[in-house]
Design an enzyme around this catalytic site. Structure first.
Site, PDB file in Angstrom:
ATOM      1  N   ALA A   1       0.818  -1.215   0.000  1.00 22.86           N
ATOM      2  CA  ALA A   1       0.000   0.000   0.000  1.00 22.86           C
ATOM      3  C   ALA A   1       0.856   1.273   0.000  1.00 22.86           C
ATOM      4  O   ALA A   1       0.583   2.220  -0.743  1.00 22.86           O
ATOM      5  CB  ALA A   1      -0.926   0.003   1.214  1.00 22.86           C
ATOM      6  N   VAL A   2       1.912   1.272   0.833  1.00 24.98           N
ATOM      7  CA  VAL A   2       2.754   2.469   0.912  1.00 24.98           C
ATOM      8  C   VAL A   2       3.488   2.673  -0.418  1.00 24.98           C
ATOM      9  O   VAL A   2       3.519   3.779  -0.970  1.00 24.98           O
ATOM     10  CB  VAL A   2       3.774   2.345   2.067  1.00 24.98           C
ATOM     11  CG1 VAL A   2       4.734   3.527   2.055  1.00 24.98           C
ATOM     12  CG2 VAL A   2       3.053   2.244   3.400  1.00 24.98           C
TER      13      VAL A   2
ATOM     14  N   ASP B   1     -28.244  40.273   3.572  1.00 24.42           N
ATOM     15  CA  ASP B   1     -29.500  40.398   4.304  1.00 24.42           C
ATOM     16  C   ASP B   1     -29.253  40.614   5.791  1.00 24.42           C
ATOM     17  O   ASP B   1     -28.188  40.317   6.304  1.00 24.42           O
ATOM     18  CB  ASP B   1     -30.309  39.106   4.162  1.00 24.42           C
ATOM     19  CG  ASP B   1     -31.146  39.116   2.909  1.00 24.42           C
ATOM     20  OD1 ASP B   1     -31.310  40.190   2.298  1.00 24.42           O
ATOM     21  OD2 ASP B   1     -31.627  38.025   2.531  1.00 24.42           O
TER      22      ASP B   1
ATOM     23  N   PRO C   1     -27.877  29.903   9.608  1.00 23.61           N
ATOM     24  CA  PRO C   1     -28.761  30.623  10.524  1.00 23.61           C
ATOM     25  C   PRO C   1     -28.168  31.886  11.140  1.00 23.61           C
ATOM     26  O   PRO C   1     -28.878  32.643  11.772  1.00 23.61           O
ATOM     27  CB  PRO C   1     -29.036  29.581  11.617  1.00 23.61           C
ATOM     28  CG  PRO C   1     -27.845  28.677  11.578  1.00 23.61           C
ATOM     29  CD  PRO C   1     -27.442  28.606  10.134  1.00 23.61           C
TER      30      PRO C   1
ATOM     31  N   PRO D   1       8.729  -8.704  -4.609  1.00 19.77           N
ATOM     32  CA  PRO D   1       8.273 -10.070  -4.864  1.00 19.77           C
ATOM     33  C   PRO D   1       6.761 -10.129  -5.113  1.00 19.77           C
ATOM     34  O   PRO D   1       6.288 -10.967  -5.864  1.00 19.77           O
ATOM     35  CB  PRO D   1       8.625 -10.828  -3.574  1.00 19.77           C
ATOM     36  CG  PRO D   1       9.556  -9.955  -2.818  1.00 19.77           C
ATOM     37  CD  PRO D   1       9.349  -8.555  -3.274  1.00 19.77           C
ATOM     38  N   ARG D   2       6.020  -9.222  -4.464  1.00 23.20           N
ATOM     39  CA  ARG D   2       4.564  -9.181  -4.675  1.00 23.20           C
ATOM     40  C   ARG D   2       4.151  -7.744  -4.956  1.00 23.20           C
ATOM     41  O   ARG D   2       4.638  -6.818  -4.319  1.00 23.20           O
ATOM     42  CB  ARG D   2       3.826  -9.689  -3.431  1.00 23.20           C
ATOM     43  CG  ARG D   2       3.666 -11.209  -3.400  1.00 23.20           C
ATOM     44  CD  ARG D   2       3.012 -11.648  -2.091  1.00 23.20           C
ATOM     45  NE  ARG D   2       3.739 -11.113  -0.936  1.00 23.20           N
ATOM     46  CZ  ARG D   2       4.864 -11.666  -0.449  1.00 23.20           C
ATOM     47  NH1 ARG D   2       5.371 -12.751  -1.005  1.00 23.20           N
ATOM     48  NH2 ARG D   2       5.465 -11.134   0.599  1.00 23.20           N
TER      49      ARG D   2
ATOM     50  N   MET E   1     -36.417   8.731   2.402  1.00 28.90           N
ATOM     51  CA  MET E   1     -36.510   7.265   2.562  1.00 28.90           C
ATOM     52  C   MET E   1     -37.758   6.708   1.896  1.00 28.90           C
ATOM     53  O   MET E   1     -38.355   5.743   2.393  1.00 28.90           O
ATOM     54  CB  MET E   1     -36.501   6.900   4.055  1.00 28.90           C
ATOM     55  CG  MET E   1     -35.252   7.391   4.766  1.00 28.90           C
ATOM     56  SD  MET E   1     -35.224   7.002   6.521  1.00 28.90           S
ATOM     57  CE  MET E   1     -36.297   8.263   7.175  1.00 28.90           C
TER      58      MET E   1
ATOM     59  N   LYS F   1     -31.522  46.612   7.305  1.00 27.83           N
ATOM     60  CA  LYS F   1     -30.835  46.795   8.583  1.00 27.83           C
ATOM     61  C   LYS F   1     -31.711  46.351   9.737  1.00 27.83           C
ATOM     62  O   LYS F   1     -31.241  45.860  10.735  1.00 27.83           O
ATOM     63  CB  LYS F   1     -30.436  48.265   8.762  1.00 27.83           C
ATOM     64  CG  LYS F   1     -29.288  48.645   7.844  1.00 27.83           C
ATOM     65  CD  LYS F   1     -28.466  49.766   8.459  1.00 27.83           C
ATOM     66  CE  LYS F   1     -27.072  49.875   7.884  1.00 27.83           C
ATOM     67  NZ  LYS F   1     -27.028  50.374   6.510  1.00 27.83           N
TER      68      LYS F   1
HETATM   69  N1  SAH Z   1     -34.099  31.633   4.274  1.00 21.28           N
HETATM   70  C1  SAH Z   1     -34.225  31.661   5.732  1.00 21.28           C
HETATM   71  C2  SAH Z   1     -35.579  32.108   6.198  1.00 21.28           C
HETATM   72  C3  SAH Z   1     -35.885  33.517   5.815  1.00 21.28           C
HETATM   73  S1  SAH Z   1     -37.411  34.077   6.493  1.00 21.28           S
HETATM   74  C4  SAH Z   1     -33.882  30.291   6.279  1.00 21.28           C
HETATM   75  O1  SAH Z   1     -33.798  29.319   5.534  1.00 21.28           O
HETATM   76  O2  SAH Z   1     -33.662  30.201   7.464  1.00 21.28           O
HETATM   77  C5  SAH Z   1     -36.842  34.854   7.972  1.00 21.28           C
HETATM   78  C6  SAH Z   1     -37.300  34.057   9.189  1.00 21.28           C
HETATM   79  O3  SAH Z   1     -36.388  32.961   9.418  1.00 21.28           O
HETATM   80  C7  SAH Z   1     -37.233  34.821  10.465  1.00 21.28           C
HETATM   81  O4  SAH Z   1     -38.387  35.641  10.632  1.00 21.28           O
HETATM   82  C8  SAH Z   1     -37.206  33.732  11.490  1.00 21.28           C
HETATM   83  O5  SAH Z   1     -38.474  33.149  11.646  1.00 21.28           O
HETATM   84  C9  SAH Z   1     -36.327  32.709  10.811  1.00 21.28           C
HETATM   85  N2  SAH Z   1     -34.928  32.824  11.215  1.00 21.28           N
HETATM   86  C10 SAH Z   1     -33.885  33.100  10.417  1.00 21.28           C
HETATM   87  N3  SAH Z   1     -32.732  33.070  11.106  1.00 21.28           N
HETATM   88  C11 SAH Z   1     -33.068  32.780  12.375  1.00 21.28           C
HETATM   89  C12 SAH Z   1     -32.338  32.577  13.565  1.00 21.28           C
HETATM   90  N4  SAH Z   1     -31.004  32.702  13.599  1.00 21.28           N
HETATM   91  N5  SAH Z   1     -33.005  32.269  14.693  1.00 21.28           N
HETATM   92  C13 SAH Z   1     -34.331  32.121  14.690  1.00 21.28           C
HETATM   93  N6  SAH Z   1     -35.086  32.303  13.594  1.00 21.28           N
HETATM   94  C14 SAH Z   1     -34.476  32.610  12.460  1.00 21.28           C
END
Ligand code: SAH
Length: 406
Positions: free
Chosen positions: A29-30, A196, A173, A50-51, A322, A218
């Protein structure tokens, strides 16, 4: 401890082995790994053992199926002693040394006259890490690889792609560590980031000053830009030749209006890709220690927008995991339960992996279409009008995204 204090000072070198003979002694292997690295570097590989593994037979230019003899080193620019017998390796190394040929020992690197580093190749760069403890070198090499992937290290080539593009990137998130590696890499390479409120904004702090940041919102319900303005700015910057990242919270397609942005780019003839993100749908419950499914407790969950009345169930999207083994019965059950048999449906097999296949058919025909296509597990089935919502967008999904080699 690991002898690192005793590591002698060496001279790092890059060897051009193209068209030059290299001898590998050993067939396991090596030896196979070393032979394949030599062949990748263009060396003409001779193997003595040999091998021999089947793979090393394919790699080698010549093979000698026997024990090593001193004359085997004749003509070689480099010798690799890779047997599992220290005495053989010692004799290979000493013959090579007498003939002034560099020799790498796989079993005891310090006793060879040359050593191989842990290697990483990326964007026309070679990174080599070496030291007395090979594990430490590999660990560092891997860490450098990840850091390059996610943009923590500046390896960005100055060459810019000739055309602008838009990437709709799901940022996860909010925790900056919960974006995908591809998303992070695209952010690191961006000329413009359109962001966003709920996207992982901490990532913006790491961007160079010349990156344009356009903030879409914002505060909640107070959008700086309307959706039309966002679409327009994406298209405008891409047309100016910029690499545009639309950095969104969670997943771009889950209540994210990513589909509209995709359609706008496609209509404008702008190259667009989509990178999925970890949706808050999945991440927020995990953060709270709540399993969305739990054996014996729940086998489905529903996601709905509070902006609309959650009771209007008619056009719900249904996602099944599934389901491939019993697809006939599952589809029949849904139709009996009131789903229109003509509802668009799709089975997505090996999503984002090599061999990804998507079969689309009305619900009543999906099982047959899947059978004809020969698709099995693993697959995710989607049932609902959304299956047909983005006509012609199949080429703009992350599975087709170029691996950012530019
Ligand atoms: N595309 C995003 C959702 C956008 S709508 C996704 O897939 O997560 C925006 C909503 O997402 C917020 O009003 C809230 O309900 C939820 N959300 C997004 N980030 C969040 C977070 N860190 N914690 C809790 N709720 C969150």
């Amino acid at each position: 401890m690991n002898g690192s204090q005793n590591e002698p000072v060496t001279l790092p070198l890059l060897l051009d082995l193209a068209g030059r003979r290299a001898l590998v002694v050993g067939g396991g292997a090596v030896a196979t790994r070393r032979a394949s690295a030599l062949a990748e570097a263009g060396a003409l590989v001779d193997v003595v053992a040999p091998r021999l593994s089947d793979e090393i037979r394919r790699i080698a230019i010549t093979v000698h199926e026997r024990g090593f003899v001193a004359d085997d080193v004749t003509g070689a620019w480099l010798v690799m002693a890779c047997t599992d017998d220290a005495a053989v390796n010692t004799s290979v190394a000493s013959v090579a040394d007498e003939r002034r040929i560099w020799c790498v020992r796989a079993d005891d690197a310090a006793r060879g006259t040359a050593r191989t580093p842990a290697v990483l190749r990326r964007d026309g760069l070679t990174v080599a890490v070496a030291g007395a403890d090979p594990r430490r070198s590999v660990t560092l090499r891997d860490a450098i690889s990840v850091a390059l992937d996610v943009g923590d290290l500046p390896s960005r080539p100055n060459r810019r792609p000739p055309h602008g593009s838009v990437a709709l990137v799901g940022g996860g998130p909010g925790d900056p560590e919960l974006i995908t590696v591809r998303g992070r890499r695209l952010v690191a390479a961006a000329d413009v980031v359109v962001v966003d409120r709920l996207a992982p904004r901490d990532l913006l702090g790491e961007l160079p000053d010349d990156v344009e940041i356009i903030d879409c919102g914002k505060a909640a319900h107070r959008h700086n830009l309307t959706q039309d303005e966002i679409n327009a700015v994406l298209i405008d910057r891409a047309r100016a030749g910029k690499r545009v990242v639309r950095l969104k919270g969670g997943d771009p397609f889950v209540f994210g209006r990513g589909g509209e942005e995709l359609l706008a780019c496609v209509a404008a003839g702008v190259a667009v890709t989509v990178v999925p993100g970890i949706s808050s749908v999945l991440a927020a419950p995990v953060a709270a220690g709540i399993p969305l499914t739990h054996r014996g407790v729940a086998s489905r969950f529903t996601v709905a927008s509070g902006h609309q009345d959650p009771d209007g169930a008619g056009d719900d999207t249904l996602v099944l995991l599934m389901a491939m083994e019993r697809l006939d019965r599952v589809a029949a059950g849904l139709i009996e339960g009131g789903r229109d048999p003509g509802t668009p449906a799709a089975a997505i097999h090996r999503a984002t992996l090599e061999g990804q296949q998507v079969v689309r058919a009305p619900l009543r025909e999906l099982a047959g279409a899947v059978r004809r296509a020969g698709l099995g597990a693993p697959a995710v089935v989607v049932v609902g009008a959304v299956v047909d919502a983005l006509p012609g967008s199949a080429n703009a999904t992350s599975a087709d995204l170029p691996q950012q080699s530019e």
